[in-house]
Design an enzyme around this catalytic site. Sequence first.
Site, PDB file in Angstrom:
ATOM      1  N   ASP A 137      -0.105  -7.579   1.212  1.00  0.00           N
ATOM      2  CA  ASP A 137       0.351  -6.190   1.376  1.00  0.00           C
ATOM      3  C   ASP A 137       1.862  -6.183   1.609  1.00  0.00           C
ATOM      4  OD1 ASP A 137       0.399  -3.471   1.671  1.00  0.00           O
ATOM      5  OD2 ASP A 137      -0.598  -3.428   3.624  1.00  0.00           O
ATOM      6  N   SER A 151       4.113   2.737   8.749  1.00  0.00           N
ATOM      7  CA  SER A 151       3.388   2.006   7.730  1.00  0.00           C
ATOM      8  C   SER A 151       4.421   1.402   6.781  1.00  0.00           C
ATOM      9  CB  SER A 151       2.474   2.983   6.988  1.00  0.00           C
ATOM     10  OG  SER A 151       1.450   2.331   6.327  1.00  0.00           O
ATOM     11  N   HIS A 193       0.826  -1.215   0.000  1.00  0.00           N
ATOM     12  CA  HIS A 193       0.000   0.000   0.000  1.00  0.00           C
ATOM     13  C   HIS A 193       0.859   1.263   0.000  1.00  0.00           C
ATOM     14  CE1 HIS A 193       0.374  -0.198   4.534  1.00  0.00           C
ATOM     15  NE2 HIS A 193       0.440   1.109   4.377  1.00  0.00           N
TER      16      HIS A 193
END
Length: 400
Positions: free
Chosen positions: A248, A346, A183
């Site tokens: 991911d 992230s 992502h």
Amino acid sequence: MEPHFFFTVLWMLLMGTSSTYAQEIFGYCRTPDENSGTCINLRECGYLFELLQSEEVTEQDRRFLQASQCGYRNGQVLEKHFCFTNVQICCANSRMRNQQPQWGNHPQPTQTTKPTKRSGTKLLPMAPNCGENFGDRVVGGNETTKREFPWMALIEYTKPGNVKGHHCGGSLINHRYVLTAAHCVSAIPSDWELTGVRLGEWDASTNPDCTVGKNGRRDCNEPYVDYPVEERIPHPQYPGNSRDQLNDIALLRLRDEVQYSDFILPVCLPTLASQHNNIFLGRKVVVAGWGRTETNFTSNIKLKAELDTVPTSECNQRYATQRRTVTTKQMCAGGVEGVDSCRGDSGGPLLLEDYSNGNSNYYIAGVVSYGPTPCGLKGWPGVYTRVEAYLNWIENNVRA
């Protein structure tokens, strides 16, 4: 539009609700009409920003904009007391970008042709030549020491106006590749370009990073190094529009070979037999980073937190309330109030210290994928892509 009218409309939009539909989860969100989106600054979401600037904002438009707010900044809901530049909106990915992002006149990184099966095995270091940690072991410390986790990377994006920022993290796995989340590569605004990776960073506000010891002597790291990204390789089965964020995981190939030092070293991949199909229940794992996400950052200094892993069934039960499914290719950790992945990035690593042939080394067990907002909610673990499940894919997509 007159500035006074513009801010009056903005005030009306954000005063209308105290809870928002578009909940941010490490930058991933759902729009009011059930499309996948990215929680970004309102100014960076072209179609919603243009809608807000229109002099004919309908009641339906107003309600849609209210429900689109995903505005958590440092754990605070953006309501009565907000700065315009901090307003966060869930911007639909389908409206931000085509299937492949268009980077204007910039050359696009290309997808890798799949190499011969497991061609990269010899290119990836094994213990004891990876996962070395030179930091002091400070139990319970929030901040890392200068030399802790030398594989940590910050991913740089260039935005309109040549504005640069670090909004994701990653982990160096050899001389040319950084492991991160898909992502961070595929679910970014169309006018952002992933341009580089920074290695050897500790305090993002200084360069070089220095501290003064008890003896009064000044001790400094070498300056950080910025590496241009030559190629980005998201997992081909990453469904950017899925709530579950399966697969991911992504690789970034750097243009230049990384020179190792005491401040820049690779982490180990989980290749030990004991790590196969293991989510390490009963073991402590560590999340580390600067708290960087697509929409926020927590600290200039690299942070760390020790977490417990959570059974997949328990994690699945929790996220079922959000219509999400956690699979065996994912793992969960944390859920302790105020800790969790608030100290991670992230796309950053979930780390396991493990032992083999008398050596103690750090292995990357997971990649930060998503979690609750605000982070660190009691009973809500973070969800990580389980790296061991993707070893073949990693080995098949690295080259010399």
